[in-house]
Design a protein around this motif. Structure first.
Motif, mmCIF file in Angstrom:
data_model
loop_
_atom_site.group_PDB
_atom_site.id
_atom_site.type_symbol
_atom_site.label_atom_id
_atom_site.label_comp_id
_atom_site.label_asym_id
_atom_site.label_seq_id
_atom_site.Cartn_x
_atom_site.Cartn_y
_atom_site.Cartn_z
ATOM 1 N N ALA A 1 0.831 -1.212 0.000
ATOM 2 C CA ALA A 1 0.000 0.000 0.000
ATOM 3 C C ALA A 1 0.861 1.255 0.000
ATOM 4 N N SER A 2 1.951 1.242 0.786
ATOM 5 C CA SER A 2 2.817 2.421 0.878
ATOM 6 C C SER A 2 3.518 2.703 -0.447
ATOM 7 N N LEU A 3 3.852 1.657 -1.205
ATOM 8 C CA LEU A 3 4.503 1.852 -2.506
ATOM 9 C C LEU A 3 3.573 2.563 -3.481
ATOM 10 N N LEU A 4 2.296 2.144 -3.502
ATOM 11 C CA LEU A 4 1.354 2.804 -4.401
ATOM 12 C C LEU A 4 1.118 4.250 -3.963
ATOM 13 N N GLN A 5 1.002 4.481 -2.663
ATOM 14 C CA GLN A 5 0.773 5.845 -2.177
ATOM 15 C C GLN A 5 1.955 6.748 -2.510
ATOM 16 N N ALA A 6 3.173 6.202 -2.426
ATOM 17 C CA ALA A 6 4.358 6.977 -2.804
ATOM 18 C C ALA A 6 4.336 7.311 -4.293
ATOM 19 N N ARG A 7 3.868 6.348 -5.095
ATOM 20 C CA ARG A 7 3.777 6.575 -6.544
ATOM 21 C C ARG A 7 2.747 7.660 -6.841
ATOM 22 N N LEU A 8 1.605 7.611 -6.168
ATOM 23 C CA LEU A 8 0.547 8.589 -6.397
ATOM 24 C C LEU A 8 0.987 9.992 -5.994
ATOM 25 N N SER A 9 1.705 10.096 -4.884
ATOM 26 C CA SER A 9 2.132 11.407 -4.389
ATOM 27 C C SER A 9 3.193 12.041 -5.277
ATOM 28 N N SER A 10 3.856 11.220 -6.100
ATOM 29 C CA SER A 10 4.918 11.755 -6.961
ATOM 30 C C SER A 10 4.396 12.286 -8.292
ATOM 31 N N LEU A 11 3.104 12.075 -8.570
ATOM 32 C CA LEU A 11 2.548 12.441 -9.871
ATOM 33 C C LEU A 11 2.028 13.874 -9.882
ATOM 34 N N ARG B 1 -7.265 11.572 -5.522
ATOM 35 C CA ARG B 1 -8.007 12.437 -4.620
ATOM 36 C C ARG B 1 -7.156 12.868 -3.439
ATOM 37 N N LYS B 2 -7.700 13.785 -2.673
ATOM 38 C CA LYS B 2 -7.014 14.246 -1.467
ATOM 39 C C LYS B 2 -6.823 13.077 -0.510
ATOM 40 N N GLY B 3 -5.712 13.093 0.200
ATOM 41 C CA GLY B 3 -5.417 12.004 1.122
ATOM 42 C C GLY B 3 -4.692 10.855 0.455
ATOM 43 N N GLY B 4 -4.347 11.046 -0.844
ATOM 44 C CA GLY B 4 -3.561 10.026 -1.535
ATOM 45 C C GLY B 4 -4.355 8.809 -1.968
ATOM 46 N N ARG B 5 -5.691 8.948 -2.096
ATOM 47 C CA ARG B 5 -6.493 7.825 -2.563
ATOM 48 C C ARG B 5 -6.714 7.927 -4.071
ATOM 49 N N LEU B 6 -6.909 6.763 -4.692
ATOM 50 C CA LEU B 6 -7.100 6.683 -6.133
ATOM 51 C C LEU B 6 -8.501 6.150 -6.420
ATOM 52 N N LEU B 7 -9.281 6.900 -7.189
ATOM 53 C CA LEU B 7 -10.599 6.443 -7.626
ATOM 54 C C LEU B 7 -10.484 5.958 -9.066
ATOM 55 N N ILE B 8 -10.915 4.727 -9.305
ATOM 56 C CA ILE B 8 -10.942 4.172 -10.657
ATOM 57 C C ILE B 8 -12.409 3.991 -11.047
ATOM 58 N N ASP B 9 -12.834 4.743 -12.035
ATOM 59 C CA ASP B 9 -14.240 4.823 -12.404
ATOM 60 C C ASP B 9 -14.444 4.242 -13.806
ATOM 61 N N VAL C 1 -7.214 2.325 -2.980
ATOM 62 C CA VAL C 1 -7.998 2.390 -4.215
ATOM 63 C C VAL C 1 -9.487 2.236 -3.927
ATOM 64 N N SER C 2 -10.282 3.063 -4.568
ATOM 65 C CA SER C 2 -11.745 2.904 -4.587
ATOM 66 C C SER C 2 -12.160 2.645 -6.032
ATOM 67 N N ILE C 3 -13.146 1.771 -6.205
ATOM 68 C CA ILE C 3 -13.585 1.400 -7.550
ATOM 69 C C ILE C 3 -15.055 1.748 -7.725
ATOM 70 N N LYS C 4 -15.362 2.414 -8.807
ATOM 71 C CA LYS C 4 -16.753 2.681 -9.172
ATOM 72 C C LYS C 4 -17.075 1.809 -10.378
#
Length: 817
Positions: free
Chosen positions: A526-536, A560-568, A613-616
């Protein structure tokens, strides 16, 4: 100082210092040199032990029952640690270990082998085994006499019988002893290795082998034996890091030892060609032939402390080794070509909550969904100690009906530790067409037998009869019940192996530590993905792709804020009228795979990647409703939509050009048999690399059927299998080429094709050209029938099918010359 070639200790230390600086910059912690080096050694040892264990399991052996042979100049430095990891108590170190076979072959015992192929049932040949071994003896003796050996010098070393159940590829070797039952010995060995016995299948004798040995004059060492002849070299000492501190140890010279010499570890033994580390708890004794024997007399195991980072790597390897051993056993015990030859199966381990911890490097479309399967099954069926659940239902995390999943909960001291699971593709499990993947299926029932979550083993008691009833009932029952049950036996052996291995890990390191690192690996992913997201810099990525029939696949990724990723996936097509319906489990497999590529770090496929990750996922082609009476068909959703969706996500992220985007599912069969394979193609190019020709990619990771197996098992001939030149897209970096596969039929069969990119071309990126789309045609005498991407046809003897698979898209605009 004893080495004949120079070693540069100062340069090694300089390299170590640079590494420590890198670790400190990355983690904020400066590791102690000794702890870091010991962690490296431990990781290396465990990787070697994992390889030994995997090969041993494939051959049907338990390493703990054997002596470890240490060879090579550095073998002795690892031998004690490897033996402990493999629970081996004895090690043999020849004096000439460092010279390996170059010297050893000259001193090997002369042996002569004679074999006789049988391929008959045991009951038909058991009484004649003794006579056949006598025939082999006289045949071998005659050959040895021609080589100048006398009869009195030749003895029988071993009489071996190679046995298997009819239909299996691999055999087990049993010693033939006059008066003893070969079947009894085979049953003991088979049950010990695989954990089950087949009562309704014929035992086949594959072959028998006689080993003759030639007696040689034994050369005795002229040195006299002395129990006191093991004094260390005067003034020679070394240091060994033991239990977190340095210990001063003696250095012994092998050449100065006499037979009977005894050394108690810790100590260092050096010779002109090798170095042996005698660990604490181990003793060394020299025999009269100048061979060293190491024995482990320990009653307790010394605990070695590692950094958290090193322990994460160690536990990742330990958990992965369990999944790999399961896979080796499943492959060995199965009967079908799909499992044994194509390797269309997967093994994985989940934590107590049912989340994927690790997998063996098997099939991505299986692996990402197996955690979903465990969690969905646990909602409707309470799994107790000794239970094994079987299912293939898409509503419970299944992929498609031919993929049958076995799940076993693992308990330690009445506490649930985790789950082990296998998923294997059955070439036939019913349905309206042989092979259980009809191209024109519109309902799930038409694709085969539906197995809702069912207890195959109920608290240790196997329930074969209820499962047989499921497989042979309904509108479209299986055509190959015996092969289904045989492959399920192999899968059952694999989950039993995983259960044993995980419980052994708890015994070795404690259940609390095992549970801690399951959780830690999830947090790390989880920390690896969050680090990747924060670098973008960009906060949104989107893409659309269109299936060959016009159905849309849409995706939008938003950080999104807080380093979460929404995949819709809003905007994707509604429920498909045919079989191109995926499931949420398949969508998760795709997402997990793409996130693993995006993170681009050497980690296992762990569901911790899904934590931020959140998925819609609206109801539709990617999320059909299975609650109604008529359930939607899914076979193409598993194989084809999973591939197309993978490329859609990769397109959104701009990582790589489109690969062939299909599994090119090719099936044929009749009421007598069913055959299935996926066919390779080209992969997309990316920044700095060309695509690859002729390879399975993304959601599939199987082999293609070998020509020898294909033509031996089925009424076909492989006419052509070659690279489809210039089918990859042009660009600064070229897309990979597809293939051409041509097969002729020797009897009447039904043929089914499920494929994509027959109309839509695999896209290029950044100005790269698209790859060529695929084609397939059936040649009936002089008539050519062009087949659609999803099609079925009847082929007669002499007909030929030619399948051309897509190439990958190019990347970057090609500069003009």
């Amino acid at each position: 100082d004893f080495f004949s070639i120079p070693l540069y200790k100062d340069k090694s230390e300089a390299a170590l210092d640079l590494l420590i600086e890198k670790i400190e910059a990355s983690t904020g912690k400066k590791p102690r040199k000794e702890i870091l080096l010991q962690s490296f050694i431990q990781i290396a040892n465990e990787k070697m032990a994992e390889a030994i264990r995997k090969v041993s399991v494939q051959e049907g052996h338990d390493p703990a029952e054997y002596t470890l042979l240490s060879f090579g100049g550095a073998g002795g430095q690892h031998a004690c640690s490897l033996a402990e990891l493999l629970q081996m108590k004895k090690i043999l170190v020849p004096y000439d270990a460092g010279l390996l076979s170059a010297y050893g072959i000259g001193h090997a015992q002369i042996e002569h082998f004679e074999e006789m192929l049988q391929l008959k049932g045991l009951s038909a040949v058991e009484k004649s085994l003794k006579n056949n071994f006598q025939k082999l003896y006289y045949k071998g003796l005659a050959k040895l006499k021609k080589d100048g050996f006398k009869k009195k010098e030749v003895g029988i070393s071993k009489c071996l019988v190679f046995l298997r159940f009819k239909g299996q590829e691999s055999s087990l070797v049993v010693n033939f002893r006059n008066g003893e039952s070969v079947k009894t010995e085979f049953k003991k060995k088979y049950t010990a290795i695989y954990g089950h016995w087949l009562t309704d299948r014929e035992i086949e004798v594959e072959s028998i082998r006689l080993i003759l040995s030639v007696k040689r004059i034994k050369l005795r060492d002229k040195r006299k034996s002395s129990a006191n002849s093991y004094r260390p070299e005067a003034g020679s000492h070394a240091k060994m890091f033991v239990a977190g501190k340095w210990e001063k140890i003696e250095i012994y010279r092998w050449e100065r030892l006499l037979p009977g010499a005894f050394i108690k570890g810790p100590a260092l033994l050096v010779s002109d060609n090798s170095t042996t580390v005698i660990d604490p708890r181990w003793t060394f004794r020299l025999d009269e032939n100048n061979n060293g024997f190491l024995l482990n007399a320990a009653t307790t195991k010394t605990r070695v402390t590692h950094s958290h980072e090193a322990s994460l790597e160690l536990y990742s390897n330990r958990f992965t080794a369990i999944a790999q051993e399961m896979g080796a056993l499943l492959q060995r015990t199965s009967f079908s070509v799909n499992v044994k030859e194509r390797l269309d199966f997967s093994c994985a381990m989940m934590d107590a909550q049912g989340y994927l911890v690790v997998n063996a490097p098997h099939i991505p479309v299986h692996l990402g969904s197996m955690g979903v399967c465990v969690r969905e099954v646990s909602k409707v069926l309470k799994m107790r100690e000794g239970d094994v659940v079987v299912t293939n239902h898409p509503a419970f995390g299944g992929s498609h009906l031919p993929d049958v999943t076995l799940i076993k909960p693992v308990f330690w001291e009445k506490t649930l530790i985790g789950y082990v699971a296998t998923r294997a593709h059955h070439a036939e499990i019913g349905g309206k067409k042989p092979g259980s993947m009809p191209a024109d299926a519109k309902t799930l029932e038409e694709e085969g037998v539906i197995i809702a979550p069912t207890l195959l083993v109920d608290q240790g008691k196997i329930q074969w009869e209820p499962l047989k009833k499921i497989l042979t009932s309904g509108k479209y029952p299986t055509r190959l019940i015996e092969e289904n049950l045989a492959d399920l036996n192999g899968a059952l052996a694999a989950v039993n192996q995983g259960d044993t291995a995980l419980r052994l890990l708890c015994l070795q390191y404690s259940s609390s530590q095992v549970l801690f690192y399951m959780k830690a690996l999830r947090q790390y992913a989880a920390s690896l993905l969050q680090a990747r997201l924060s670098s973008l810099k960009a906060k949104s990525y989107s893409a659309k792709e269109q299936l060959d029939d016009g159905s849309l696949l849409c995706v939008k990724l938003t950080i999104r804020k807080g380093g979460r990723l929404l995949i819709d996936f809003s905007g994707s097509a509604s429920v498909h009228a045919g079989n191109l319906n995926a499931t949420p489990a398949i969508v998760q497999s795709v997402i997990l795979y793409v996130l693993r590529l995006w993170v681009n770090q050497p980690i296992a496929m762990n569901e911790g990647l899904m934590e931020p990750v959140s998925i819609k996922l609206p109801t539709g082609l990617l999320n059909p409703n299975f609650r109604g009476e008529t359930q939607p068909a899914v076979v193409g959703g598993n194989t084809e939509v999973s591939q197309r969706l993978t490329d859609t996500l990769l397109k959104a992220l701009g990582l790589v050009g489109c690969s062939q985007g299909t599994m090119n599912n090719f099936l044929f069969g009749n009421q007598r048999f069913g055959f299935y394979e996926t066919i390779c193609g080209g992969t997309g190019a990316g920044p700095g690399f060309d695509g690859t020709d002729a390879i399975h990619s993304h959601m599939t990771n199987t082999r293609i059927t070998d020509p020898e197996i294909l033509e031996l098992r089925y009424p076909v001939r492989l006419e052509r299998f070659e690279i489809r030149r210039n089918s990859g897209g042009k660009g600064k970096w070229q897309g990979g080429n597809g293939v051409i596969r041509e097969i002729s039929f020797k009897e009447r069969v039904e043929v089914n094709i499920l494929s994509q990119h027959r109309i839509e071309k695999p896209f290029g990126l950044k100005g790269g050209a698209s790859g060529k789309s695929g084609t397939q045609k059936l040649i009936k005498r002089k008539k050519i029938i062009h087949l659609k991407g999803m099609d079925g046809v009847v082929a007669d003897p002499g007909d030929r099918i030619i399948i051309e698979t897509p190439g990958g898209g190019g990347y970057g605009k090609k500069k003009s010359p």
